[in-house]
Scaffold this active site. Structure first.
Site, PDB file in Angstrom:
ATOM      1  N   ASP A   4       0.867  -1.175   0.000  1.00  0.00           N
ATOM      2  CA  ASP A   4       0.000   0.000   0.000  1.00  0.00           C
ATOM      3  C   ASP A   4       0.907   1.229   0.000  1.00  0.00           C
ATOM      4  OD1 ASP A   4      -1.444   2.269   0.824  1.00  0.00           O
ATOM      5  OD2 ASP A   4      -2.949   1.032   1.812  1.00  0.00           O
ATOM      6  N   TYR A   8      -5.032  11.398  -3.802  1.00  0.00           N
ATOM      7  CA  TYR A   8      -5.490  12.673  -3.215  1.00  0.00           C
ATOM      8  C   TYR A   8      -4.611  13.150  -2.074  1.00  0.00           C
ATOM      9  CZ  TYR A   8      -7.895   9.147  -0.367  1.00  0.00           C
ATOM     10  OH  TYR A   8      -8.183   8.037   0.384  1.00  0.00           O
ATOM     11  N   LYS A   9      -3.604  12.354  -1.691  1.00  0.00           N
ATOM     12  CA  LYS A   9      -2.708  12.763  -0.606  1.00  0.00           C
ATOM     13  C   LYS A   9      -1.552  13.561  -1.211  1.00  0.00           C
ATOM     14  CE  LYS A   9      -4.476   9.233   2.380  1.00  0.00           C
ATOM     15  NZ  LYS A   9      -4.498   7.821   2.748  1.00  0.00           N
ATOM     16  N   ARG A  37      -0.593  14.420  14.071  1.00  0.00           N
ATOM     17  CA  ARG A  37       0.141  14.078  12.849  1.00  0.00           C
ATOM     18  C   ARG A  37       0.374  15.342  12.038  1.00  0.00           C
ATOM     19  NH1 ARG A  37      -2.193   9.937   8.376  1.00  0.00           N
ATOM     20  NH2 ARG A  37      -3.512  11.751   8.016  1.00  0.00           N
TER      21      ARG A  37
HETATM   22  C1  LIG Z   1      -5.663   7.073   2.859  1.00  0.00           C
HETATM   23  C2  LIG Z   1      -5.392   5.612   2.879  1.00  0.00           C
HETATM   24  C3  LIG Z   1      -6.283   4.712   2.297  1.00  0.00           C
HETATM   25  C4  LIG Z   1      -7.559   5.271   1.717  1.00  0.00           C
HETATM   26  O1  LIG Z   1      -8.364   4.402   1.057  1.00  0.00           O
HETATM   27  P1  LIG Z   1      -9.524   4.920   0.088  1.00  0.00           P
HETATM   28  O2  LIG Z   1     -10.054   3.666  -0.429  1.00  0.00           O
HETATM   29  O3  LIG Z   1      -8.907   5.825  -0.920  1.00  0.00           O
HETATM   30  O4  LIG Z   1     -10.499   5.700   0.922  1.00  0.00           O
HETATM   31  C5  LIG Z   1      -5.947   3.368   2.264  1.00  0.00           C
HETATM   32  N1  LIG Z   1      -4.787   2.937   2.819  1.00  0.00           N
HETATM   33  C6  LIG Z   1      -3.921   3.782   3.415  1.00  0.00           C
HETATM   34  C7  LIG Z   1      -2.641   3.287   4.001  1.00  0.00           C
HETATM   35  C8  LIG Z   1      -4.212   5.144   3.469  1.00  0.00           C
HETATM   36  O5  LIG Z   1      -3.354   5.983   4.064  1.00  0.00           O
END
Ligand SMILES: *Cc1c(COP(=O)(O)O)cnc(C)c1O
Length: 423
Positions: free
Chosen positions: A209, A234-235, A383
């Site tokens: 991930d 989006y991050k 954070r």
């Molecule tokens: C932000 C984040 C997600 C987000 O999942 P979405 O399906 O886009 O809402 C998943 N895994 C991690 C580690 C994250 O930081």
């Protein structure tokens, strides 16, 4: 002027990415707002605003359904920018599609199917909740077991812990190992090369991930031989709220893996409208549906900006911002009872730094009230996300001055203890 402020100014003056700040949208309404949550939702790039206007006026507005002639390859076109400009892999190995959680589900199921008869999926207790739920669901539906490694919440999962978890399972039983590259809470970087090696030694498939890594640090997918990865845009990639996520499938695995949601965008000769599912052999076989074009274009612009700035330069500045923040922390906040809840070594940390305090939630609210946006993460963590493309060292200085005042004066005690729905 104190030494720490002088240092901030010197670092800003020498910042090779300084010009990128002006490529983002800043509202007139809150000129003094300091945004330290770009790792949760990045700011909008100006190019995105222009691109979406063009999409509305000239493409959707004028071309109407004919626009699909150009949108049909969006998942792959944007995926190629992510592949070569952000993730360090080849064109044809990445797609922009669905969301991180949905992509995790697709690839986790595909990976389990590729290891028939094996009964274990391994993850860790520091993994993002959605990942834990998806993996629990996959294990549950298949009668498999989810093995959860206990980690240090501040330092993240280690290769030794992964090897020990594998060793604790019967030989030949581990199908998939799924972990974050950069831990969402602490920012700790997992050793992708060593952990992928451990997975492969056990004959398991490694699924990473990259949500907090993509656009923040180099992701050694190629060097590690990682099999699969997912992430969101989006991050650190500034793709906009709810923009589509991405997936990576190493080229040599593509044809042998099959994802569980058979949709028409993965189908060979899609517009023949044939009855039987016959997926294309390329990475597009991991598509399901029509690409969300508005969010997709926004994510594409964000990825282009990151690719242009260069992940290595972004990571170098992210590490410097973190180091500078830790200097301020040591000087001002450690004496007031806060504790560093991230790795101190910049090589082991992504672009955010986390602090521990038992009243972290109240401090978080007080900091927001003072014009700084960080976020709170359970159980008691503040954070602080740095966005190397637009965060300045002077902003970090100002933000920490405000934080010191809040903690020193105990003014945070005036804020509610009860948490709001979104933290
Ligand atoms: C932000 C984040 C997600 C987000 O999942 P979405 O399906 O886009 O809402 C998943 N895994 C991690 C580690 C994250 O930081």
């Amino acid at each position: 002027m104190d030494d720490l402020l002088t240092r901030a100014r010197t670092l800003d003056a020498a910042d090779p990415l300084a010009e990128y700040r002006a490529r983002f949208f800043y509202p007139d309404a809150e000129p003094d707002l300091i945004y330290l949550d770009g790792n949760s939702l990045g700011r909008p790039p100006l190019a995105t605003r222009d691109r979406l206007r063009k999409l509305l006026d000239e493409e959707w507005g004028t071309d109407l359904v004919r626009g699909w002639d150009r949108w049909i390859t969006l998942a792959r076109d944007a995926g190629d920018v992510l592949a070569t400009g952000v993730l360090g892999v080849d064109p044809g190995e990445v797609l922009l599609c669905d969301t991180a959680s949905v992509n995790l589900y697709k690839l986790a199921v595909a990976a389990c199917d590729a290891r028939p008869g094996r009964s274990v999926i391994i993850t860790d207790d520091d993994n993002f909740p959605s990942d834990q739920y998806v993996l629990q669901g996959v294990a549950d539906a298949r009668g498999m077991r989810l093995e959860v490694i206990k980690t240090d919440l501040d330092l993240g999962v280690t290769a030794d812990q992964v090897r020990a978890a594998i060793a604790a399972c019967p030989a030949g039983e581990v199908a998939v190992i799924s972990l974050q590259h950069v831990a969402y809470r602490s920012g700790a970087i997992a050793d992708m090369v060593a952990i992928t090696q451990a997975a492969h030694d056990a004959g398991a498939i490694m699924l990473w991930d990259l949500c907090h890594a993509a656009g923040a640090v180099p992701t050694p997918l190629r060097e590690s031989g990682a099999d699969l990865a997912i992430g969101c845009t989006y991050k650190h990639l500034n793709g906009g709220p709810g923009a589509p996520g991405f997936l990576y499938v190493r080229r040599d695995l593509q044809e042998s893996l099959r994802q569980p949601i058979w949709g028409w965008f993965g189908q060979a000769n899609q517009f023949d409208m044939g009855f039987d599912y016959d997926p294309v052999p390329t990475v597009e076989r991991f598509l399901i549906s029509s690409t969300p074009v508005m969010g997709g274009y926004a994510a594409w612009e964000g990825a282009k900006l990151t690719a242009e700035a260069g992940v290595d330069r972004i990571a170098a500045k992210g590490a410097q911002l973190g180091q500078y923040a830790i200097e301020l922390f040591d000087e001002w906040l450690a004496p007031l009872g806060l504790r560093l809840a991230s790795p101190r070594d910049p090589a082991k940390r992504g672009a955010h730094v986390t602090l521990h305090h038992e009243a972290a939630w109240q401090i978080c609210q007080a900091w927001k009230h003072a014009g700084v946006i960080p976020d709170f993460r359970t159980p008691d963590r503040l954070r602080i996300g740095f966005a190397p493309l637009y965060t300045t060292f002077a902003e970090v200085y100002d933000a920490f001055v405000r934080l010191r005042t809040i903690v020193d004066s105990s003014s945070y005690r005036d804020f509610p203890l009860t948490r709001s729905r979104i933290t």
